[in-house]
Motif scaffolding. Structure first.
Motif, PDB file in Angstrom:
ATOM      1  N   GLY A  10       0.824  -1.199   0.000  1.00  0.00           N
ATOM      2  CA  GLY A  10       0.000   0.000   0.000  1.00  0.00           C
ATOM      3  C   GLY A  10       0.860   1.252   0.000  1.00  0.00           C
ATOM      4  N   ARG A  11       0.206   2.378  -0.175  1.00  0.00           N
ATOM      5  CA  ARG A  11       0.903   3.668  -0.194  1.00  0.00           C
ATOM      6  C   ARG A  11       0.111   4.669   0.628  1.00  0.00           C
ATOM      7  N   ILE A  12       0.797   5.409   1.483  1.00  0.00           N
ATOM      8  CA  ILE A  12       0.117   6.425   2.279  1.00  0.00           C
ATOM      9  C   ILE A  12      -0.224   7.620   1.393  1.00  0.00           C
ATOM     10  N   ALA A  13      -1.525   7.914   1.318  1.00  0.00           N
ATOM     11  CA  ALA A  13      -2.000   9.026   0.494  1.00  0.00           C
ATOM     12  C   ALA A  13      -2.118  10.315   1.302  1.00  0.00           C
ATOM     13  N   ASP A  22      -4.140  11.287  18.388  1.00  0.00           N
ATOM     14  CA  ASP A  22      -3.845  10.164  17.510  1.00  0.00           C
ATOM     15  C   ASP A  22      -3.583  10.661  16.086  1.00  0.00           C
ATOM     16  N   THR A  23      -2.864   9.850  15.331  1.00  0.00           N
ATOM     17  CA  THR A  23      -2.589  10.159  13.926  1.00  0.00           C
ATOM     18  C   THR A  23      -3.527   9.351  13.039  1.00  0.00           C
ATOM     19  N   VAL A  24      -4.033   9.969  11.999  1.00  0.00           N
ATOM     20  CA  VAL A  24      -4.880   9.268  11.034  1.00  0.00           C
ATOM     21  C   VAL A  24      -4.136   9.193   9.702  1.00  0.00           C
ATOM     22  N   PHE A  25      -3.989   7.965   9.202  1.00  0.00           N
ATOM     23  CA  PHE A  25      -3.365   7.751   7.901  1.00  0.00           C
ATOM     24  C   PHE A  25      -4.427   7.307   6.899  1.00  0.00           C
ATOM     25  N   VAL A  26      -4.304   7.793   5.678  1.00  0.00           N
ATOM     26  CA  VAL A  26      -5.145   7.344   4.571  1.00  0.00           C
ATOM     27  C   VAL A  26      -4.257   6.508   3.660  1.00  0.00           C
ATOM     28  N   VAL A  27      -4.676   5.270   3.412  1.00  0.00           N
ATOM     29  CA  VAL A  27      -3.835   4.309   2.691  1.00  0.00           C
ATOM     30  C   VAL A  27      -4.528   3.842   1.413  1.00  0.00           C
ATOM     31  N   ASP A  28      -3.784   3.830   0.316  1.00  0.00           N
ATOM     32  CA  ASP A  28      -4.282   3.303  -0.956  1.00  0.00           C
ATOM     33  C   ASP A  28      -3.748   1.892  -1.166  1.00  0.00           C
ATOM     34  N   SER A  29      -4.596   1.010  -1.690  1.00  0.00           N
ATOM     35  CA  SER A  29      -4.161  -0.359  -1.967  1.00  0.00           C
ATOM     36  C   SER A  29      -4.895  -0.901  -3.185  1.00  0.00           C
ATOM     37  N   ARG A  30      -4.499  -2.093  -3.595  1.00  0.00           N
ATOM     38  CA  ARG A  30      -5.168  -2.762  -4.706  1.00  0.00           C
ATOM     39  C   ARG A  30      -6.236  -3.736  -4.223  1.00  0.00           C
ATOM     40  N   TYR A  31      -6.505  -3.772  -2.921  1.00  0.00           N
ATOM     41  CA  TYR A  31      -7.535  -4.668  -2.408  1.00  0.00           C
ATOM     42  C   TYR A  31      -8.904  -4.288  -2.973  1.00  0.00           C
ATOM     43  N   ASP A  32      -9.687  -5.296  -3.285  1.00  0.00           N
ATOM     44  CA  ASP A  32     -11.054  -5.092  -3.751  1.00  0.00           C
ATOM     45  C   ASP A  32     -11.886  -4.525  -2.599  1.00  0.00           C
ATOM     46  N   LEU A  33     -12.648  -3.476  -2.877  1.00  0.00           N
ATOM     47  CA  LEU A  33     -13.467  -2.851  -1.839  1.00  0.00           C
ATOM     48  C   LEU A  33     -14.403  -3.858  -1.182  1.00  0.00           C
ATOM     49  N   ALA A  34     -14.902  -4.818  -1.960  1.00  0.00           N
ATOM     50  CA  ALA A  34     -15.850  -5.803  -1.435  1.00  0.00           C
ATOM     51  C   ALA A  34     -15.223  -6.701  -0.373  1.00  0.00           C
ATOM     52  N   SER A  35     -13.893  -6.743  -0.326  1.00  0.00           N
ATOM     53  CA  SER A  35     -13.219  -7.605   0.647  1.00  0.00           C
ATOM     54  C   SER A  35     -12.972  -6.899   1.975  1.00  0.00           C
ATOM     55  N   LEU A  36     -13.350  -5.612   2.061  1.00  0.00           N
ATOM     56  CA  LEU A  36     -13.107  -4.829   3.269  1.00  0.00           C
ATOM     57  C   LEU A  36     -14.386  -4.646   4.073  1.00  0.00           C
ATOM     58  N   SER A  37     -14.223  -4.409   5.368  1.00  0.00           N
ATOM     59  CA  SER A  37     -15.372  -4.134   6.230  1.00  0.00           C
ATOM     60  C   SER A  37     -14.948  -3.188   7.343  1.00  0.00           C
ATOM     61  N   MET A  38     -15.896  -2.403   7.824  1.00  0.00           N
ATOM     62  CA  MET A  38     -15.604  -1.460   8.897  1.00  0.00           C
ATOM     63  C   MET A  38     -15.131  -2.218  10.138  1.00  0.00           C
ATOM     64  N   GLY A  39     -14.036  -1.754  10.723  1.00  0.00           N
ATOM     65  CA  GLY A  39     -13.501  -2.400  11.912  1.00  0.00           C
ATOM     66  C   GLY A  39     -12.585  -3.569  11.625  1.00  0.00           C
ATOM     67  N   ARG A  64      -8.930   4.485   5.914  1.00  0.00           N
ATOM     68  CA  ARG A  64      -8.353   5.298   6.986  1.00  0.00           C
ATOM     69  C   ARG A  64      -8.104   4.424   8.205  1.00  0.00           C
ATOM     70  N   VAL A  65      -6.980   4.678   8.859  1.00  0.00           N
ATOM     71  CA  VAL A  65      -6.655   3.995  10.111  1.00  0.00           C
ATOM     72  C   VAL A  65      -6.203   5.035  11.122  1.00  0.00           C
ATOM     73  N   GLN A  66      -6.516   4.784  12.373  1.00  0.00           N
ATOM     74  CA  GLN A  66      -6.159   5.692  13.462  1.00  0.00           C
ATOM     75  C   GLN A  66      -5.061   5.046  14.288  1.00  0.00           C
ATOM     76  N   VAL A  67      -3.967   5.775  14.490  1.00  0.00           N
ATOM     77  CA  VAL A  67      -2.795   5.225  15.168  1.00  0.00           C
ATOM     78  C   VAL A  67      -2.519   6.023  16.441  1.00  0.00           C
ATOM     79  N   SER A  68      -2.430   5.326  17.559  1.00  0.00           N
ATOM     80  CA  SER A  68      -2.217   5.994  18.843  1.00  0.00           C
ATOM     81  C   SER A  68      -0.805   6.561  18.948  1.00  0.00           C
ATOM     82  N   GLU A  69      -0.624   7.471  19.891  1.00  0.00           N
ATOM     83  CA  GLU A  69       0.697   8.056  20.123  1.00  0.00           C
ATOM     84  C   GLU A  69       1.708   6.976  20.506  1.00  0.00           C
TER      85      GLU A  69
END
Length: 202
Positions: A10-13, A22-39, A64-69
């Motif tokens: 993946g690549r951080i967008a 906390d820090t929020v990162f937005v990540v791009d990938s080639r994963y199919d959207l249908a294979s993802l779920s919230m949480g 998006r992912v949230q990363v603690s300090e």
């Protein structure tokens, strides 16, 4: 739970850092959207992170992912920025092939690359580990480096050597390793349990 077998890079967008938050990162990938779920849990460079939002983009998905300090302080996430490439692996499902070894996605510490050199068609990499992790590293044992399941070739005090074959060198971020670079390390869980049992038995 993961296996240390990388399924995409993946690549951080976007990287949203705020002092004392906390820090929020937005990540791009080639994963199919249908294979993802919230949480859902996805390992990023060996760090297990939870999806807090996602959407489709051309050629794949963005989340998006949230990363603690604390996670930023203890892992290479502290250095991630826009453009950083990340080894990705989705969580293991019951019945999936266990191609590497059991990985929790909880980084034990940071290692430092000491040397990288070609050895025949592969690359030999030597990594220095924190003293508290050295006892879990054994020749022919498993270790997770930046999310990748690898076999330890040799150990010398707090340093260990690994041999990375051309395929792994190409399809993961390990091909970008160079002396001085920090890597996320997770010790083999079996080694941890053995050490715990022996310490209590003594």
């Amino acid at each position: 739970m993961f296996t240390g077998i990388i399924t995409d890079i993946g690549r951080i967008a976007e990287a949203h850092r705020r002092p004392g938050a906390d820090t929020v990162f937005v990540v791009d990938s080639r994963y199919d959207l249908a294979s993802l779920s919230m949480g859902a849990s996805i390992a990023h460079q060996g760090v297990c992170l939870t999806l807090i939002g996602f959407e489709a983009i051309e050629g794949g998905s963005r989340w998006r992912v949230q990363v603690s300090e604390e996670t930023c302080r203890l892992t290479t996430a502290r250095d991630w920025e826009v453009g950083t490439l990340l080894n990705l692996e989705r969580a293991l499902k019951m019945g999936d092939e266990l191609g590497g070894h059991l990985v929790s996605g909880h980084v034990d510490g940071l290692g430092t690359v000491v040397s990288v050199h070609e050895e025949h068609e592969s690359h030999r990499v030597v990594i220095d580990v924190p003293t508290h992790l050295a006892k879990y590293v054994a020749p022919k044992g498993s270790i997770c480096v930046d999310g990748v399941s690898l076999t330890v070739n040799e150990v010398d005090d707090t340093c260990f050597g690994i041999n990375i074959i051309p395929h792994t060198w190409t399809v993961t971020t390990l091909g970008r390793l160079k002396p001085g670079v920090h890597v996320n390390l997770e010790a083999d869980q079996v080694a941890r349990y053995v050490e715990r049992i022996l310490s209590r038995a003594g």
